[in-house]
Design a protein around this motif. Structure first.
Motif, PDB file in Angstrom:
ATOM      1  N   ASP A 111       0.821  -1.208   0.000  1.00  0.00           N
ATOM      2  CA  ASP A 111       0.000   0.000   0.000  1.00  0.00           C
ATOM      3  C   ASP A 111       0.861   1.266   0.000  1.00  0.00           C
ATOM      4  OD1 ASP A 111       0.927  -0.415   2.557  1.00  0.00           O
ATOM      5  OD2 ASP A 111      -0.960   0.073   3.562  1.00  0.00           O
ATOM      6  N   THR A 112       2.012   1.211   0.677  1.00  0.00           N
ATOM      7  CA  THR A 112       2.921   2.356   0.671  1.00  0.00           C
ATOM      8  C   THR A 112       3.491   2.589  -0.720  1.00  0.00           C
ATOM      9  OG1 THR A 112       3.516   1.921   2.975  1.00  0.00           O
ATOM     10  CG2 THR A 112       5.007   3.332   1.713  1.00  0.00           C
ATOM     11  N   ALA A 113       3.867   1.499  -1.405  1.00  0.00           N
ATOM     12  CA  ALA A 113       4.388   1.625  -2.760  1.00  0.00           C
ATOM     13  C   ALA A 113       3.319   2.167  -3.701  1.00  0.00           C
ATOM     14  CB  ALA A 113       4.885   0.270  -3.254  1.00  0.00           C
ATOM     15  N   ALA A 114       2.089   1.696  -3.541  1.00  0.00           N
ATOM     16  CA  ALA A 114       1.006   2.186  -4.393  1.00  0.00           C
ATOM     17  C   ALA A 114       0.760   3.676  -4.161  1.00  0.00           C
ATOM     18  CB  ALA A 114      -0.269   1.388  -4.130  1.00  0.00           C
ATOM     19  N   GLU A 115       0.811   4.108  -2.917  1.00  0.00           N
ATOM     20  CA  GLU A 115       0.637   5.519  -2.611  1.00  0.00           C
ATOM     21  C   GLU A 115       1.782   6.347  -3.200  1.00  0.00           C
ATOM     22  OE1 GLU A 115      -0.679   9.078  -1.506  1.00  0.00           O
ATOM     23  OE2 GLU A 115      -1.816   7.201  -1.428  1.00  0.00           O
ATOM     24  N   ARG A 124       3.880  -4.469 -13.796  1.00  0.00           N
ATOM     25  CA  ARG A 124       2.696  -3.608 -13.794  1.00  0.00           C
ATOM     26  C   ARG A 124       1.674  -4.050 -12.756  1.00  0.00           C
ATOM     27  NH1 ARG A 124      -1.436  -6.063 -16.632  1.00  0.00           N
ATOM     28  NH2 ARG A 124      -0.839  -7.958 -17.771  1.00  0.00           N
ATOM     29  N   LEU A 125       1.856  -5.269 -12.239  1.00  0.00           N
ATOM     30  CA  LEU A 125       0.930  -5.779 -11.237  1.00  0.00           C
ATOM     31  C   LEU A 125       1.449  -5.631  -9.821  1.00  0.00           C
ATOM     32  CD1 LEU A 125      -0.219  -9.067 -13.044  1.00  0.00           C
ATOM     33  CD2 LEU A 125      -1.295  -6.808 -13.087  1.00  0.00           C
ATOM     34  N   ASP A 126       2.657  -5.092  -9.663  1.00  0.00           N
ATOM     35  CA  ASP A 126       3.259  -4.965  -8.339  1.00  0.00           C
ATOM     36  C   ASP A 126       3.873  -3.578  -8.210  1.00  0.00           C
ATOM     37  OD1 ASP A 126       5.095  -5.137  -6.067  1.00  0.00           O
ATOM     38  OD2 ASP A 126       4.797  -7.309  -6.172  1.00  0.00           O
ATOM     39  N   ALA A 127       3.260  -2.734  -7.406  1.00  0.00           N
ATOM     40  CA  ALA A 127       3.731  -1.349  -7.257  1.00  0.00           C
ATOM     41  C   ALA A 127       5.145  -1.297  -6.711  1.00  0.00           C
ATOM     42  CB  ALA A 127       2.774  -0.574  -6.344  1.00  0.00           C
ATOM     43  N   ARG A 128       5.508  -2.260  -5.869  1.00  0.00           N
ATOM     44  CA  ARG A 128       6.855  -2.264  -5.284  1.00  0.00           C
ATOM     45  C   ARG A 128       7.916  -2.469  -6.359  1.00  0.00           C
ATOM     46  NH1 ARG A 128       6.025  -7.237  -1.490  1.00  0.00           N
ATOM     47  NH2 ARG A 128       5.386  -7.937  -3.571  1.00  0.00           N
ATOM     48  N   VAL A 129       7.636  -3.371  -7.314  1.00  0.00           N
ATOM     49  CA  VAL A 129       8.584  -3.620  -8.400  1.00  0.00           C
ATOM     50  C   VAL A 129       8.687  -2.387  -9.289  1.00  0.00           C
ATOM     51  CG1 VAL A 129       9.064  -5.045 -10.427  1.00  0.00           C
ATOM     52  CG2 VAL A 129       8.224  -6.104  -8.333  1.00  0.00           C
ATOM     53  N   GLN A 130       7.593  -1.676  -9.477  1.00  0.00           N
ATOM     54  CA  GLN A 130       7.646  -0.447 -10.270  1.00  0.00           C
ATOM     55  C   GLN A 130       8.532   0.608  -9.605  1.00  0.00           C
ATOM     56  OE1 GLN A 130       3.795   0.893 -11.959  1.00  0.00           O
ATOM     57  NE2 GLN A 130       2.994  -1.065 -11.231  1.00  0.00           N
ATOM     58  N   ILE A 131       8.470   0.693  -8.279  1.00  0.00           N
ATOM     59  CA  ILE A 131       9.358   1.621  -7.570  1.00  0.00           C
ATOM     60  C   ILE A 131      10.811   1.177  -7.729  1.00  0.00           C
ATOM     61  CG2 ILE A 131       9.964   2.605  -5.340  1.00  0.00           C
ATOM     62  CD1 ILE A 131       7.314   3.615  -6.449  1.00  0.00           C
TER      63      ILE A 131
END
Length: 355
Positions: free
Chosen positions: A61-65, A284-291
């Motif tokens: 949730d932190t990565a998504a934010e 694209r399905l994991d916000a943490r990997v995008q960061i």
């Protein structure tokens, strides 16, 4: 420093010592990873001179934010954001916010850097001379360009790359091309430090022949020149150093086949690194990997600029806390600015990882 020449694997002794008691406290951490600057085994003729591997430990949730905040600040219509969005001058404030000590990833992220040209020299010297504690790669890398000249040095890097790569070697047999170049260079510059290293390399042809025979007999050999597998091991070593078992979540990569993931896990086990496992996901399905993708791309660009004498002092200083001390880096000037502390400059050169 530990080095198993027969297996073609090197690891940092300090990491092994740290990891010996890892996972005894029963904690598990999950770290999301991605890379930037991958040219496979083409390290001397590719598009980039630096490879970066980033690991980010953030709740989903932190990565998504964080992603939402980046989108709100940049306001690009692009469906998927990449590091280039943050590296644009008009978004400089967003980039500085992301890396700043008060930003969302500070203290929760790590980058392992690889200077590709040095990586090639280190692998060639390691394969042929097999000296566990040798400074020969450092000596050759630092003295070679000045001794032989820029053009001949590039030729040496190219034939070294061809000698070591598993796939895609065309033209003259790579062993012949390598030793013809090495012999010519050391004979033309006798008595120099760089020529002394090459003279000893010239006497090691049986090792090169054995290596190429192994390549021919084992087409699925773990590529000696691909910096991704050892970078993954170093990432696991960093995050497990506090005593927890680390589980890695990584963006999908063609190189990360089940067999190579097994090699990574086995290499970590032999070093005493508490790697619980490596799982591949769609970024694209994991916000943490995008960061992690953002950080890897940003780090590669900042480090490459610093290496090329185009460094931005502010950005380099912002990146520095993220850079791992066991990065594979040969240039002392740029490392004195990129490395996590000035006293680690030599250590980063001497403690390198291998496949």
């Amino acid at each position: 420093m530990t080095w198993n020449r027969a297996q073609g694997e090197r690891g940092a002794g300090t990491a092994a010592a740290r990891g010996a008691g890892a996972a005894r406290d029963g904690r598990f951490v999950e770290v999301a990873c991605d890379e930037s600057g991958s040219d496979g085994e083409n390290l001397t003729g590719g598009n980039t001179d630096v490879f970066a591997h980033a690991g980010v430990r953030l709740p989903m949730d932190t990565a998504a934010e964080c992603l939402r905040e980046i989108r709100d600040r940049i306001r690009s219509p692009a469906e998927e954001y990449k590091a280039n969005h943050l590296l644009r001058e008009k978004h400089r404030a967003v980039l500085e916010w992301l890396l700043d000590a008060s930003g969302p990833i500070h203290g929760r992220s790590h980058v392992h850097l690889t200077e590709k040209a040095y990586f090639v020299v280190d692998r060639a010297v390691g394969l042929l001379l097999g000296d566990d504690d040798s400074d020969d790669a450092v000596t050759l890398f630092r003295a070679g360009p000045g001794t032989f000249g820029a053009e001949r040095w590039r030729e040496f890097l190219a034939v070294s790359n061809r000698l070591l790569r598993v796939r895609g070697s065309e033209g003259d047999p790579p062993v012949d091309a390598f030793f013809r170049t090495v012999d010519g260079l050391w004979r033309a510059h006798p008595g120099t430090e760089a020529a002394d290293v090459l003279r000893r390399l010239a006497a090691a042809r049986p090792r090169a022949d054995a290596y190429r025979a192994r390549v021919e007999d084992t087409p699925d050999l773990i590529p000696l020149l691909n910096p991704l597998p050892p970078a993954v091991v170093r990432t696991a070593a960093y995050w497990s150093a506090g005593g927890a078992t680390v589980n890695l979540v990584h963006d999908r990569q063609n190189l990360l086949t089940p067999e190579r993931i097994a090699w990574i896990e086995e290499s970590a086990r032999r070093e005493g690194i508490a790697l619980g496992g490596l799982r591949l996901v769609e970024s694209r399905l994991d916000a943490r990997v995008q960061i992690a993708d953002f950080l890897a791309g940003i780090a590669r660009k900042i480090a490459s600029d610093e290496l090329g004498g185009r460094g931005d002092a502010t950005l380099t200083a912002l990146l520095r806390p993220y850079v791992g001390a066991e990065s594979v880096w040969g240039d002392p000037d740029s490392w004195s600015r990129l490395g996590p502390a000035a006293e680690n400059a030599v250590r980063a050169v001497d403690i390198n990882t291998g496949v």
